[in-house]
Design a protein around this motif. Structure first.
Motif, PDB file in Angstrom:
ATOM      1  N   ILE A  85       0.854  -1.193   0.000  1.00  0.00           N
ATOM      2  CA  ILE A  85       0.000   0.000   0.000  1.00  0.00           C
ATOM      3  C   ILE A  85       0.883   1.233   0.000  1.00  0.00           C
ATOM      4  N   ARG A  86       0.576   2.169  -0.892  1.00  0.00           N
ATOM      5  CA  ARG A  86       1.349   3.405  -0.969  1.00  0.00           C
ATOM      6  C   ARG A  86       0.450   4.620  -0.869  1.00  0.00           C
ATOM      7  N   LEU A  87       0.876   5.593  -0.060  1.00  0.00           N
ATOM      8  CA  LEU A  87       0.174   6.875   0.030  1.00  0.00           C
ATOM      9  C   LEU A  87       0.544   7.709  -1.195  1.00  0.00           C
ATOM     10  N   MET A  88      -0.453   8.192  -1.918  1.00  0.00           N
ATOM     11  CA  MET A  88      -0.192   8.888  -3.182  1.00  0.00           C
ATOM     12  C   MET A  88      -0.670  10.346  -3.130  1.00  0.00           C
ATOM     13  N   ARG A 132       2.008  12.443  -0.905  1.00  0.00           N
ATOM     14  CA  ARG A 132       3.306  11.894  -1.350  1.00  0.00           C
ATOM     15  C   ARG A 132       4.229  13.015  -1.800  1.00  0.00           C
ATOM     16  N   ARG A 133       3.637  14.130  -2.253  1.00  0.00           N
ATOM     17  CA  ARG A 133       4.447  15.271  -2.687  1.00  0.00           C
ATOM     18  C   ARG A 133       4.865  16.160  -1.513  1.00  0.00           C
ATOM     19  N   GLY A 134       4.480  15.747  -0.307  1.00  0.00           N
ATOM     20  CA  GLY A 134       4.919  16.488   0.872  1.00  0.00           C
ATOM     21  C   GLY A 134       3.944  17.535   1.374  1.00  0.00           C
ATOM     22  N   LYS A 135       2.713  17.555   0.824  1.00  0.00           N
ATOM     23  CA  LYS A 135       1.739  18.535   1.292  1.00  0.00           C
ATOM     24  C   LYS A 135       1.368  18.263   2.747  1.00  0.00           C
ATOM     25  N   GLU A 136       1.058  19.337   3.475  1.00  0.00           N
ATOM     26  CA  GLU A 136       0.667  19.180   4.875  1.00  0.00           C
ATOM     27  C   GLU A 136      -0.837  19.001   5.028  1.00  0.00           C
ATOM     28  N   VAL A 137      -1.578  19.418   3.997  1.00  0.00           N
ATOM     29  CA  VAL A 137      -3.037  19.214   3.961  1.00  0.00           C
ATOM     30  C   VAL A 137      -3.448  18.807   2.550  1.00  0.00           C
ATOM     31  N   GLY A 138      -4.639  18.219   2.469  1.00  0.00           N
ATOM     32  CA  GLY A 138      -5.151  17.831   1.151  1.00  0.00           C
ATOM     33  C   GLY A 138      -6.661  17.874   1.136  1.00  0.00           C
ATOM     34  N   HIS A 139      -7.249  17.669  -0.047  1.00  0.00           N
ATOM     35  CA  HIS A 139      -8.722  17.641  -0.099  1.00  0.00           C
ATOM     36  C   HIS A 139      -9.220  16.203   0.070  1.00  0.00           C
ATOM     37  N   ASP A 140      -8.280  15.265  -0.041  1.00  0.00           N
ATOM     38  CA  ASP A 140      -8.607  13.854   0.161  1.00  0.00           C
ATOM     39  C   ASP A 140      -7.325  13.092   0.492  1.00  0.00           C
ATOM     40  N   VAL A 141      -7.435  11.758   0.644  1.00  0.00           N
ATOM     41  CA  VAL A 141      -6.250  10.921   0.824  1.00  0.00           C
ATOM     42  C   VAL A 141      -6.294   9.847  -0.258  1.00  0.00           C
ATOM     43  N   TYR A 191       0.792  -5.612 -10.480  1.00  0.00           N
ATOM     44  CA  TYR A 191       2.185  -5.316 -10.133  1.00  0.00           C
ATOM     45  C   TYR A 191       2.981  -4.791 -11.324  1.00  0.00           C
ATOM     46  N   SER A 192       2.729  -5.342 -12.515  1.00  0.00           N
ATOM     47  CA  SER A 192       3.502  -4.949 -13.702  1.00  0.00           C
ATOM     48  C   SER A 192       3.221  -3.507 -14.131  1.00  0.00           C
ATOM     49  N   GLN A 193       2.130  -2.918 -13.639  1.00  0.00           N
ATOM     50  CA  GLN A 193       1.795  -1.527 -13.986  1.00  0.00           C
ATOM     51  C   GLN A 193       2.047  -0.572 -12.818  1.00  0.00           C
ATOM     52  N   PHE A 194       2.566  -1.119 -11.718  1.00  0.00           N
ATOM     53  CA  PHE A 194       2.641  -0.355 -10.468  1.00  0.00           C
ATOM     54  C   PHE A 194       3.486   0.911 -10.593  1.00  0.00           C
ATOM     55  N   ALA A 195       4.598   0.830 -11.331  1.00  0.00           N
ATOM     56  CA  ALA A 195       5.459   2.011 -11.479  1.00  0.00           C
ATOM     57  C   ALA A 195       4.715   3.121 -12.224  1.00  0.00           C
ATOM     58  N   PHE A 196       3.976   2.735 -13.275  1.00  0.00           N
ATOM     59  CA  PHE A 196       3.220   3.718 -14.057  1.00  0.00           C
ATOM     60  C   PHE A 196       2.072   4.290 -13.229  1.00  0.00           C
ATOM     61  N   ALA A 197       1.431   3.416 -12.457  1.00  0.00           N
ATOM     62  CA  ALA A 197       0.338   3.862 -11.605  1.00  0.00           C
ATOM     63  C   ALA A 197       0.859   4.817 -10.524  1.00  0.00           C
ATOM     64  N   THR A 198       2.035   4.496  -9.980  1.00  0.00           N
ATOM     65  CA  THR A 198       2.642   5.347  -8.958  1.00  0.00           C
ATOM     66  C   THR A 198       2.933   6.730  -9.531  1.00  0.00           C
ATOM     67  N   LEU A 199       3.542   6.747 -10.714  1.00  0.00           N
ATOM     68  CA  LEU A 199       3.839   8.025 -11.357  1.00  0.00           C
ATOM     69  C   LEU A 199       2.552   8.793 -11.654  1.00  0.00           C
ATOM     70  N   GLY A 200       1.539   8.077 -12.128  1.00  0.00           N
ATOM     71  CA  GLY A 200       0.285   8.727 -12.530  1.00  0.00           C
ATOM     72  C   GLY A 200      -0.547   9.242 -11.373  1.00  0.00           C
ATOM     73  N   TRP A 201      -0.405   8.626 -10.198  1.00  0.00           N
ATOM     74  CA  TRP A 201      -1.230   9.029  -9.057  1.00  0.00           C
ATOM     75  C   TRP A 201      -0.479   9.909  -8.050  1.00  0.00           C
ATOM     76  N   THR A 202       0.724  10.305  -8.392  1.00  0.00           N
ATOM     77  CA  THR A 202       1.460  11.200  -7.502  1.00  0.00           C
ATOM     78  C   THR A 202       1.149  12.655  -7.819  1.00  0.00           C
ATOM     79  N   GLY A 203       0.869  12.964  -9.093  1.00  0.00           N
ATOM     80  CA  GLY A 203       0.558  14.335  -9.469  1.00  0.00           C
ATOM     81  C   GLY A 203       1.785  15.219  -9.501  1.00  0.00           C
ATOM     82  N   SER A 204       1.668  16.527  -9.438  1.00  0.00           N
ATOM     83  CA  SER A 204       0.389  17.237  -9.489  1.00  0.00           C
ATOM     84  C   SER A 204      -0.305  17.025 -10.829  1.00  0.00           C
TER      85      SER A 204
END
Ligand code: CTP
Ligand code: MN
Ligand code: MN
Ligand code: MN
Length: 364
Positions: free
Chosen positions: A189-192, A196-205, A294-307
């Motif tokens: 499980i990864r926080l995205m 993940r970009r270091g924000k102190e607040v967000g509109h969601d998790v 798992y084979s798409q995890f790197a792309f998913a990680t990049l895609g869900w990190t934003g901004s």
């Protein structure tokens, strides 16, 4: 004392994915204004204009100095005439008339309030605006037809307006981890997103979930949501099944930022308050859960990190500069006519011929 930076000696690259953009920067007094105009263009369904203002703002976020005069902007990319006019006025008068009148306008304020409701997009908000509605209260008063998401959006409106803190995100991380471990041992499980970009607040998790044994992740989401529901932790959830097929969704498909992972848009019931004083209450928090093979995890990680702009610029760079097509599932090289496999974000940046930008510098 800080050494003086010579603005004309600072080279800023044209794509946001070629630059480092920290969370805290020196030009909020300008970027806030440009982002109002971007937002307003979005409310008026003018995507080109919206992106132009957002790109201009993003360039200013990457500057290692505070803009003092128009000379400072001479060698910068992405600053159109309109953005420059706005910046000039703010530098000279302290504010821009266009920005201030936009901010105060009936349309802007109503669209902000209405699109701020979970489940309400620009199109719906615009229709309601033209029907004379201005706020969530008006919807209630006039008995508008609402779908399930919008009903939850109105019901938990006040809570969902409150920013989610990192501390709250950490509590939710623990809950999600417990849920996932209970239904699929060995899952990761990864926080995205913003956190993940270091924000102190967000509109969601936002969370991304996978399992090292490909296939184990199939159908995982209903198990997670069932577990959460049994614990009374969900106020709302809508799960969408995975619909990604490499052959159909790959190169042939127009670039699109909507991915096809199994996902769940949810609202959590988060316990708050001190136990000792036994004034334990709860608040509603928006949580996005995404399951990736798992084979798409790197792309998913990049895609869900934003901004969101960083993602958009990555895809534009891939297409325009590299003749490649990037999504949250895959990277396709049109010249070689093949998919490029990757286990890490670093490998994807390398395929794209980009210097690796860490998540904390993707706040474009
Ligand atoms: N995203 C996506 N598909 C969606 C929604 C979001 O791929 N339907 C991606 C966005 O591109 C972004 C990330 O998920 O990279 C997080 O989106 P979001 O939660 O909307 O924004 P954050 O950057 O996390 O900012 P905030 O703190 O406001 O939540
Ligand atoms: Mn700095
Ligand atoms: Mn988020
Ligand atoms: Mn999200």
């Amino acid at each position: 004392p800080k050494p003086n930076i010579d603005p004309t000696a600072v080279l800023i690259k044209a794509y946001a994915c070629q630059r480092r953009t920290p969370l805290k920067h020196h030009n909020s007094f300008l970027t806030d204004a440009l982002e109002i105009l971007s937002q307003n263009a979005e409310y008026n369904d003018n995507e080109g204009r919206s992106v132009a203002f957002r790109r201009a703002a993003s360039v200013l976020k990457a500057l290692p100095y505070r803009v003092k005069n128009m000379e400072d902007l001479k060698s910068l990319p992405c600053l159109g005439d309109h953005s420059q006019r706005v910046i000039k006025e703010i530098l000279e008068d302290g504010s821009s008339r266009e920005v201030e009148s936009t901010r105060q306008s009936d349309k802007f304020q109503a669209m902000k309030a209405l699109t701020g409701i979970f489940g309400v997009g620009v199109r719906t908000a615009d229709r309601w605006f033209r029907e004379g509605l201005r706020s969530p209260d008006d919807l209630f008063r006039t008995g508008q037809q609402l779908n399930r998401a919008q009903q939850a959006g109105v019901q938990y409106y006040d809570d969902l307006q409150k920013p989610v803190t990192k501390a709250e995100a950490d509590v939710i991380s623990d809950i999600v981890e417990k849920a996932v471990r209970a239904v699929l041992p060995g899952a990761e499980i990864r926080l995205m997103g913003g956190f993940r970009r270091g924000k102190e607040v967000g509109h969601d998790v936002d969370f991304l979930i996978t399992h090292p044994e490909e296939g184990k992740e199939e159908g995982l989401m209903p198990k997670i949501t069932n577990w959460l529901e049994e614990q009374g932790l969900l106020l709302y959830q809508k799960t969408t099944r995975n619909s990604y097929l490499e052959k159909m969704d790959g190169p042939a498909r127009a670039p699109n930022n909507m991915d096809r992972f199994e996902r769940c848009f949810s609202i959590f019931k988060l316990q708050t308050g001190s136990e000792r004083a036994s004034v334990s209450g709860w608040r509603a928090v928006r949580v996005d859960l995404v399951v990736s093979p798992y084979s798409q995890f790197a792309f998913a990680t990049l895609g869900w990190t934003g901004s969101k702009l960083f993602e958009r610029e990555l895809r534009r760079w891939a297409g325009q500069e590299k003749h490649m097509s990037l999504s949250s599932h895959a990277l396709f090289d049109s010249k070689q006519n093949l998919y490029l496999r990757a286990k890490t974000e670093e490998e994807i940046f390398a395929y794209l011929g980009l210097e690796f930008i860490p998540p904390s510098e993707r706040n474009a």
